[in-house]
Design an enzyme around this catalytic site. Structure first.
Site, PDB file in Angstrom:
ATOM      1  N   CYS A   1       2.552   3.831   9.796  1.00 62.02           N
ATOM      2  CA  CYS A   1       3.407   2.970   8.966  1.00 62.02           C
ATOM      3  C   CYS A   1       4.861   3.399   9.095  1.00 62.02           C
ATOM      4  O   CYS A   1       5.293   4.367   8.456  1.00 62.02           O
ATOM      5  CB  CYS A   1       2.960   3.027   7.507  1.00 62.02           C
ATOM      6  SG  CYS A   1       3.920   1.958   6.411  1.00 62.02           S
TER       7      CYS A   1
ATOM      8  N   CYS B   1       6.880   3.159   5.885  1.00 61.77           N
ATOM      9  CA  CYS B   1       6.549   4.217   4.922  1.00 61.77           C
ATOM     10  C   CYS B   1       7.220   5.532   5.295  1.00 61.77           C
ATOM     11  O   CYS B   1       7.760   6.239   4.445  1.00 61.77           O
ATOM     12  CB  CYS B   1       5.034   4.448   4.875  1.00 61.77           C
ATOM     13  SG  CYS B   1       4.044   2.995   4.527  1.00 61.77           S
ATOM     14  N   ASP B   2       7.160   5.888   6.582  1.00 63.00           N
ATOM     15  CA  ASP B   2       7.517   7.244   7.004  1.00 63.00           C
ATOM     16  C   ASP B   2       8.731   7.341   7.926  1.00 63.00           C
ATOM     17  O   ASP B   2       9.188   8.441   8.220  1.00 63.00           O
ATOM     18  CB  ASP B   2       6.312   7.886   7.712  1.00 63.00           C
ATOM     19  CG  ASP B   2       5.089   7.958   6.811  1.00 63.00           C
ATOM     20  OD1 ASP B   2       5.272   8.160   5.599  1.00 63.00           O
ATOM     21  OD2 ASP B   2       3.957   7.799   7.316  1.00 63.00           O
TER      22      ASP B   2
END
Length: 310
Positions: free
Chosen positions: A136, A139-140
């Site tokens: 992701c 997300c990261d």
């Protein structure tokens, strides 16, 4: 509690499942939640989370899920370990089998079993998951700002993730096993017009390089012609798709061609009255903890309304 008929049965223990449990418990629906094979869901293999509202200093995935579980239990949710192995939504009350041994009956069901990211199957990829290996980018990706990263995949998702990362990272390698991109023409044009995205066609990842102390440091790639090369990167992102965990429900619940549960527009309602879906199991687009939590709220509210009118 008497298990003869459960008022609200929640299947899955990620942000969608526990949010649904919090709302259902506060509505006195006496929810029973089964955690599934991965208690806490995908967030339990995520390190720092900086984009979940309410945590300005960030929070780890396991801690966030532990707090959600504590909160749902605080309001009376009955959280149990077990895996749903069979369902019968053709009878009422619905019948659900746990671990192939125990049969339960429920007036309503909220499916929040999530979707599992597809990985390449490399030992090094598994070992470094959450330590430089991620599925992701939104997300990261922030953790790798100003550094070099790689994205694996050739579809729209891979191109979107590469484009997103290009805005915060120094260089983005897009590793594509074929000699072309499968993405839409618009996405291809975006990738090719972004100067810090380098597309490596006809390359496969042999190994992700790094260790537990330093995280990902590079990747060993092999061209279809046999020549190998090493790229130095700090982040390795998989964008080769997700697999929704819907097999056990597919006999009764309408799913799309990818296996995601189809819900009625703008609602968590499925084709079976009294069965609702929340989170990534029905969401092939956003796949964020906050959107999953929001849909868990919606599912619980719809479930409450359904039970009141039943």
């Amino acid at each position: 509690m008497n298990d003869s008929v459960i008022k609200c049965l929640i299947i899955g223990s990620g942000p969608a499942g526990h949010t649904a449990a919090i709302y259902a418990a506060r509505a006195n629906l006496s929810p029973v939640l089964y955690e599934g094979i991965e208690p806490g869901g995908q967030l339990t293999i995520t390190t720092d989370i900086e984009n979940f509202p309410g945590f300005p200093e960030g929070i780890t995935g396991p801690e966030l899920m532990a707090r959600m579980k504590q909160q749902s239990q605080k309001f009376g949710a009955d959280v149990r370990f077990g895996v749903v192995t069979q369902v019968d939504f053709g009878t009422r009350p619905f019948r659900v089998r746990i671990d192939d041994t125990q049969d339960l009956h429920a007036e309503s069901v909220i499916i929040a079993t999530g979707a599992t990211a597809k990985y390449l199957g490399l030992e090094s990829e598994t070992r470094l998951r959450g330590n430089g290996v991620s599925a992701c980018a939104t997300c990261d990706g922030f953790f790798y700002r100003g550094r070099d990263v790689a994205v694996v995949g050739g579809g729209d998702t891979a191109c979107e993730e590469a484009s997103y990362l290009a805005g915060i990272c120094n260089r983005v390698y897009l590793i594509v096993r074929k000699n072309h991109l499968r993405a839409s023409k618009a996405m291809q044009e975006r990738v090719f017009s972004t100067p810090n995205i380098e597309v490596l066609f006809e390359h496969n990842t042999v190994e992700v390089l790094g260790d537990e102390e330093n995280g990902v440091t590079g990747a060993l790639l092999r061209h279809t012609g046999g020549k190998e090369m090493t790229i130095e990167i700090a982040g390795f992102f998989l964008a080769i798709g997700h697999h929704p965990n819907t097999e056990v429900f597919s006999e009764f619940i309408d799913c799309d061609t990818e296996g995601y549960i189809v819900t009625k527009a703008g609602t968590p309602r499925t084709n079976i009255a009294g069965v609702f879906a929340a989170g990534d199991v029905k969401d092939p687009h956003y796949r964020q903890a906050i959107s999953a939590a929001g849909s868990g709220c919606m599912a619980a509210l719809e479930c409450e309304k359904y039970l009141m009118l039943k």
